[in-house]
Design a protein around this motif. Structure first.
Motif, mmCIF file in Angstrom:
data_model
loop_
_atom_site.group_PDB
_atom_site.id
_atom_site.type_symbol
_atom_site.label_atom_id
_atom_site.label_comp_id
_atom_site.label_asym_id
_atom_site.label_seq_id
_atom_site.Cartn_x
_atom_site.Cartn_y
_atom_site.Cartn_z
ATOM 1 N N ILE A 1 38.180 33.121 85.941
ATOM 2 C CA ILE A 1 38.320 34.227 84.986
ATOM 3 C C ILE A 1 38.118 35.553 85.718
ATOM 4 O O ILE A 1 37.166 35.714 86.495
ATOM 5 C CB ILE A 1 37.307 34.078 83.848
ATOM 6 C CG1 ILE A 1 37.491 32.713 83.157
ATOM 7 C CG2 ILE A 1 37.463 35.196 82.835
ATOM 8 C CD1 ILE A 1 36.412 32.393 82.142
ATOM 9 N N ASP A 2 38.998 36.510 85.467
ATOM 10 C CA ASP A 2 38.953 37.796 86.143
ATOM 11 C C ASP A 2 37.558 38.404 86.029
ATOM 12 O O ASP A 2 36.958 38.472 84.956
ATOM 13 C CB ASP A 2 39.992 38.739 85.531
ATOM 14 C CG ASP A 2 40.166 39.985 86.373
ATOM 15 O OD1 ASP A 2 41.199 40.097 87.042
ATOM 16 O OD2 ASP A 2 39.253 40.830 86.363
ATOM 17 N N GLY A 3 37.030 38.868 87.196
ATOM 18 C CA GLY A 3 35.657 39.379 87.242
ATOM 19 C C GLY A 3 35.423 40.590 86.375
ATOM 20 O O GLY A 3 34.293 40.838 85.931
ATOM 21 N N GLN A 4 36.472 41.377 86.084
ATOM 22 C CA GLN A 4 36.296 42.551 85.226
ATOM 23 C C GLN A 4 35.826 42.149 83.835
ATOM 24 O O GLN A 4 34.976 42.807 83.230
ATOM 25 C CB GLN A 4 37.606 43.331 85.129
ATOM 26 C CG GLN A 4 37.999 44.026 86.423
ATOM 27 C CD GLN A 4 39.235 44.886 86.242
ATOM 28 O OE1 GLN A 4 39.727 45.057 85.135
ATOM 29 N NE2 GLN A 4 39.743 45.433 87.340
ATOM 30 N N SER B 1 38.162 33.135 74.892
ATOM 31 C CA SER B 1 39.511 32.616 74.668
ATOM 32 C C SER B 1 40.012 31.842 75.886
ATOM 33 O O SER B 1 40.524 30.733 75.768
ATOM 34 C CB SER B 1 40.460 33.764 74.341
ATOM 35 O OG SER B 1 41.788 33.313 74.293
ATOM 36 N N ILE B 2 39.842 32.433 77.079
ATOM 37 C CA ILE B 2 40.305 31.766 78.306
ATOM 38 C C ILE B 2 39.568 30.449 78.490
ATOM 39 O O ILE B 2 40.165 29.417 78.811
ATOM 40 C CB ILE B 2 40.092 32.672 79.524
ATOM 41 C CG1 ILE B 2 40.996 33.922 79.419
ATOM 42 C CG2 ILE B 2 40.375 31.920 80.824
ATOM 43 C CD1 ILE B 2 40.730 34.957 80.500
ATOM 44 N N ASN B 3 38.249 30.471 78.266
ATOM 45 C CA ASN B 3 37.452 29.248 78.451
ATOM 46 C C ASN B 3 37.871 28.161 77.471
ATOM 47 O O ASN B 3 38.021 26.992 77.836
ATOM 48 C CB ASN B 3 35.964 29.571 78.268
ATOM 49 C CG ASN B 3 35.069 28.400 78.632
ATOM 50 O OD1 ASN B 3 34.998 27.981 79.777
ATOM 51 N ND2 ASN B 3 34.393 27.840 77.645
ATOM 52 N N GLU B 4 38.092 28.543 76.204
ATOM 53 C CA GLU B 4 38.456 27.550 75.185
ATOM 54 C C GLU B 4 39.826 26.943 75.471
ATOM 55 O O GLU B 4 40.003 25.717 75.426
ATOM 56 C CB GLU B 4 38.452 28.188 73.803
ATOM 57 C CG GLU B 4 38.787 27.198 72.682
ATOM 58 C CD GLU B 4 38.755 27.859 71.318
ATOM 59 O OE1 GLU B 4 38.439 29.053 71.249
ATOM 60 O OE2 GLU B 4 39.042 27.162 70.331
ATOM 61 N N ILE B 5 40.787 27.798 75.784
ATOM 62 C CA ILE B 5 42.141 27.305 76.064
ATOM 63 C C ILE B 5 42.135 26.424 77.316
ATOM 64 O O ILE B 5 42.797 25.384 77.366
ATOM 65 C CB ILE B 5 43.115 28.479 76.219
ATOM 66 C CG1 ILE B 5 43.314 29.179 74.858
ATOM 67 C CG2 ILE B 5 44.451 28.014 76.776
ATOM 68 C CD1 ILE B 5 44.141 30.431 74.927
ATOM 69 N N SER B 6 41.368 26.825 78.315
ATOM 70 C CA SER B 6 41.290 26.027 79.548
ATOM 71 C C SER B 6 40.767 24.632 79.253
ATOM 72 O O SER B 6 41.311 23.631 79.732
ATOM 73 C CB SER B 6 40.372 26.716 80.558
ATOM 74 O OG SER B 6 40.878 27.975 80.919
#
Length: 898
Positions: free
Chosen positions: A819-822, A839-844
């Motif tokens: 996940i982008d550090g920003q 969102s990124i974590n759930e979709i992943s």
């Protein structure tokens, strides 16, 4: 006195009775005929059959079927009357094998044919069964009848009653010829004597048997379950369909009270049915029954009265409603579930029929448009009335109304449009046909509140192409616009200009007053530049203290004049930080862009070189690109970073660093008996052995196509080194640039290094950015697929930084998302960044991928990552990059003996 066997509304023909032929196999519920071992068993079976509480007609048909099976003949029938002078003959009872149906089955009228006369004349005044000679039949008509019915052998027994009535017991062999032996004739004689008493009870045979056949055929040959009850409501007879429905044999049903086959709660309904039949002559009812195997079935009853065997009976027909009821229950269950889903949904739904009446609408729809539910009844469920009631909430109500009105509810068209509400809400409205059994039954209107997603998308879109500090377009956004502008010039004689600006003496501000002051200076310089550009021009921050300006339709002299104005403005600009004042300068490179250019990279490279030449000329200068610049640039490169990279590659002056990637879910596992994960980093050394930071040499390596060489060095050295401690490593990741992915020899180099190091491929992870992968999408995806097939892991680095990240996620093979550090840095105080991380974590995880959070700089960030469920963490709070050799020294080389 003549006692009729059955009372029926049979209409007699002009000969006094109606001939009706039936298939005996449908009269009695005979599930399986047991092959009889000997003649005594046959006689016992016939004897038991003649004692069954059935009509004489049914007793005879059952007995003939037993004879058919035992003697292995194809037809067995009773002829009446068996006299040559009779005007009319009939076959009242006949049983046959499936392959040789007889006159009854085929509904053939043989009442006056020569066959009956021939049979009657042949057996007249005989007492023993007569075998017919079928080879010497002189009559052509008679011969044709035998041929039509495939009769190859026939034997007939005359049965003469005391009252003078004569019957014929006839047997046919059809599949082959047959000689009727003495034993067969003896059996026929015995059977004739056994059934003689039943025949003697049948008085007025032609009329009565015709009536019996008419009513019985309607019951027995019907696929509809039918049953006869006596006046005590006990079962007197049931057809085959009834027995099959109830999964009981007829013998198990006869003389049983019907109520016992109903559940106790159905007894009142059972009694009511029969009471109503007695009162009104017929009645209908619905009920549930219990079958022989304990199954509950749903039935619809239709009952009436009739005479059977000389007495009044209840006649009940059943319609099996079990499947229908179960389907209705299932549909109701589905309906309840769908209703619950609709009501639980945060999305609005309205379903209308082809008459534009709302047949389903959920609460979200009412709430979103502030429609009172009572309006449904007041306006007769009209969809258009619902629309009218919600129009004052919409910004573009007339447009939406036109879209709805122009679309027929029976149309096959699918639509999608956006609705902007006055309160700022954005709805994605979709509609599609409601189809059942390939027929359009109406239309579904469905909207989703996309306000948050739209704002997030807009934010991400802006952040993807804009600098967060100055809010100017960033390098990525500028590259895209520059590329479009160059393409637009291919068929045009127009020219654009590109100004590449590099601030002079800016480092002094950072060193003296800190980076915060430097950031403020950049903001003020950005505002100064914005005052000089036109609305059609594009100003971008493309580096730390570097800016680009794209001037549309601008000739060289105008570009130079603007450049000079900017140079003068910045020279006059004084930046104040506290009690300190700073003067800046700017070096500017100018390139004129025409249709001779094919790529934006070429233009940027020339502008960068021109800017470099301006600095080399004494700073705070302007250099306009000429053809002679290339030779100058080549000479200058001997002293710049590109020269150092080439020297380092030749002298092997690179070193691998590693930074640990820790597990988030169980902090104890990071220190107790667990394998480590690392990211491999690279540092360059100058001639004195001092470290050159990656941000100094990597951009130049990318720009001058040297990155793949550095990547190849890292691949060879890190795989070989890590293989010596592979037992202590779960996996380690190596970064790959777009150049490396596109290089023809990269995959074979990786494969050879893995083979030479004898390390399992699953311990190696290759990190790529989505930009690197999609530079050449077809080749990039193919390259990554080959790595996965080899057994290596794939990680997408800086995921989420691009506007199309989710789209690429579906196309790019990946096992891990970094996940982008920003987002990680800002998620503690920025709800949009937090939502993005979640969102990124759930979709992943839905896609079966692991996640890594970068830039973890404090304990609070780590705790929030653990709460979210991120799998791995990486950052200076957990581990600082260190030389790979220090890890190797801590784990002595392990030797495995084969």
């Amino acid at each position: 006195m003549i006692t009729p066997l059955i009372d029926s509304n049979v209409h007699l023909n002009n000969k006094g009775f109606e001939l009706v032929y039936i298939d005996i196999k449908k009269i009695i519920n005979v599930r399986e005929i047991v092959v009889l071992k000997d003649r005594d068993e046959l006689f016992n079976k016939i004897h038991d059959t003649l004692k069954l509480p059935l009509s004489g007609y049914h007793q005879l048909t059952k007995s003939l079927e037993l004879v058919l099976e035992y003697l292995e003949v194809d037809r067995c029938s009773l002829l009446y009357p068996c006299t040559a002078n009779a005007s009319t003959h009939m076959i009242p009872i006949e049983v046959t094998t499936a392959n040789y149906p007889g006159a009854n089955k085929l509904k053939t009228d043989l009442s006056t044919t020569s066959l009956f006369k021939h049979i009657s004349q042949t057996v007249e005044n005989t007492t023993e069964p007569v075998s017919f000679d079928l080879k010497n039949i002189e009559s052509t008509q008679l011969s044709n009848v035998y041929k039509d019915f495939s009769i190859k052998a026939q034997i007939v027994k005359l049965i003469e009653q005391a009252n003078g009535e004569k019957w014929g017991l006839s047997l046919h062999q059809c599949n082959s010829t047959r000689i009727w032996d003495a034993e067969t004739k003896d059996i026929i004689n015995s059977v004739a004597e056994m059934i003689r008493p039943i025949l003697s009870t049948l008085i007025d045979i032609p009329t009565l048997l015709s009536l019996v056949q008419s009513a019985t055929e309607a019951i027995d040959n019907s696929s509809l379950p039918q049953v006869l009850y006596n006046m005590d409501r006990e079962i007197a007879y049931a057809n085959e369909a009834y027995c099959q429905l109830h999964k009981r044999d007829l013998n198990d049903l006869l003389h049983q009270h019907g109520k016992q086959f109903f559940s106790e709660e159905e007894h009142d309904r059972y009694d009511q049915l029969f009471d109503d039949i007695l009162k009104y002559g017929n009645a209908n009812n619905n009920s549930t029954k219990i079958t022989g195997d304990g199954e509950t079935i749903h039935t619809e009853f239709h009952g009436s009265l009739l005479n059977y065997n000389g007495s009044r009976h209840y006649h009940v027909s059943l319609y099996d409603q079990t499947e229908k009821i179960r389907n209705q229950q299932q549909l109701q269950s589905y309906s309840d579930i769908q209703h619950a889903i609709m009501e639980a949904s945060d999305d609005g739904m309205l379903v209308e029929d082809t008459d534009r009446k709302a047949i389903a609408i959920n609460q979200t729809f009412f709430n979103t448009f502030d429609i009172p539910p009572s309006l449904l009844k007041e306006k007769n469920n009209q969809t258009l009335e619902m629309l009218k009631a919600g129009m004052d909430k919409m910004q573009d109500a007339d447009k939406i109304a036109q879209n709805v009105l122009s679309l027929s509810p029976s149309s096959e068209v699918k639509t999608s449009t956006l609705i902007y509400l006055k309160n700022g809400t954005i709805l994605d409205l979709a509609s599609f046909p409601l189809i059942h059994d390939k027929t359009i039954k109406g239309r579904v209107w469905y909207f989703k509140d996309i306000t948050e997603n739209t704002l997030l998308t807009q934010k991400l879109g802006f952040e993807a192409t804009h600098d967060p500090l100055t809010k100017l377009v960033n390098r990525r956004g500028f590259d895209e616009e520059l590329s479009r502008s160059i393409n637009d010039l291919k068929d045009s004689n127009a020219v654009h200009a590109l100004l590449y600006l590099d601030l002079d003496q800016f480092k002094i501000i950072n060193d003296s007053s800190g980076h915060a002051a430097g950031d403020m200076a950049l903001i003020e310089v950005s505002q100064l530049l914005l005052k000089q550009v036109r609305s059609a021009d594009l100003l971008a921050r493309v580096g730390g203290d570097e800016f680009c300006i794209l001037l549309k339709d601008c000739p060289p002299d105008a570009a130079h004049a603007l450049g000079e104005q900017i140079r003068q403005d910045i020279e006059d600009f004084i930046f104040i930080s506290g009690d300190k004042e700073y003067n800046l300068g700017v070096s500017i490179g100018i390139v004129t862009i025409d249709k001779s250019f094919n790529s934006y990279e070429d233009v940027l490279k020339l502008a960068d070189t021109s800017c470099y030449l301006a600095k080399e000329a004494g700073r705070n200068q302007i250099h306009i690109h000429t053809n002679a610049d290339q030779a100058v640039a080549l000479r200058l490169q001997q002293n710049n970073i590109v020269s150092q990279i080439n020297d380092a590659l030749k002298a092997n002056r690179f070193e691998c660093y590693v930074q640990k990637i820790r597990t988030v879910s169980n902090e104890d596992s990071n220190t107790k008996n667990t394998l480590s994960n690392y990211e491999v980093l690279v540092r360059m050394l100058d001639a004195d052995g001092s470290i050159i930071a990656p941000n100094v040499f990597l951009p130049a390596a990318e720009r001058y196509k040297l990155m793949y060489k550095i990547d190849h060095w890292v691949i060879k050295n890190s795989i070989q080194a890590m293989s010596t401690i592979q037992e202590q490593v779960d996996w380690f990741s190596i970064n790959l640039s777009g150049q490396t992915i596109a290089h023809q020899g990269s995959f074979e180099l990786i494969k050879k290094c893995i083979d030479d190091a004898n390390i399992p491929p699953h311990k190696i992870c290759f990190e790529i950015t989505e930009t690197a992968a999609i530079t050449n999408p077809e080749f990039g995806v193919s390259f990554l697929n080959k790595l996965q097939q080899l057994g290596c892991l794939i990680a997408l680095d800086d995921f989420g930084s691009g506007l199309s990240s989710y789209d690429y996620l579906k196309r790019l093979p990946a096992d891990i998302l970094k996940i982008d550090g920003q987002f990680i840095q800002n998620m503690l105080y920025n709800p949009l960044d937090l939502a993005m991380v979640k969102s990124i974590n759930e979709i992943s995880h839905i896609m079966g991928k692991k996640t890594v959070g970068e830039f973890v700089e404090n304990e609070a960030t780590l705790k929030k990552m653990k709460d979210i469920g991120i799998d791995f963490a990486q950052g200076f709070y957990l581990d600082t990059p260190k030389p790979l050799r220090t890890i190797l020294e801590a784990h002595p080389m392990q030797i495995t003996l084969e």
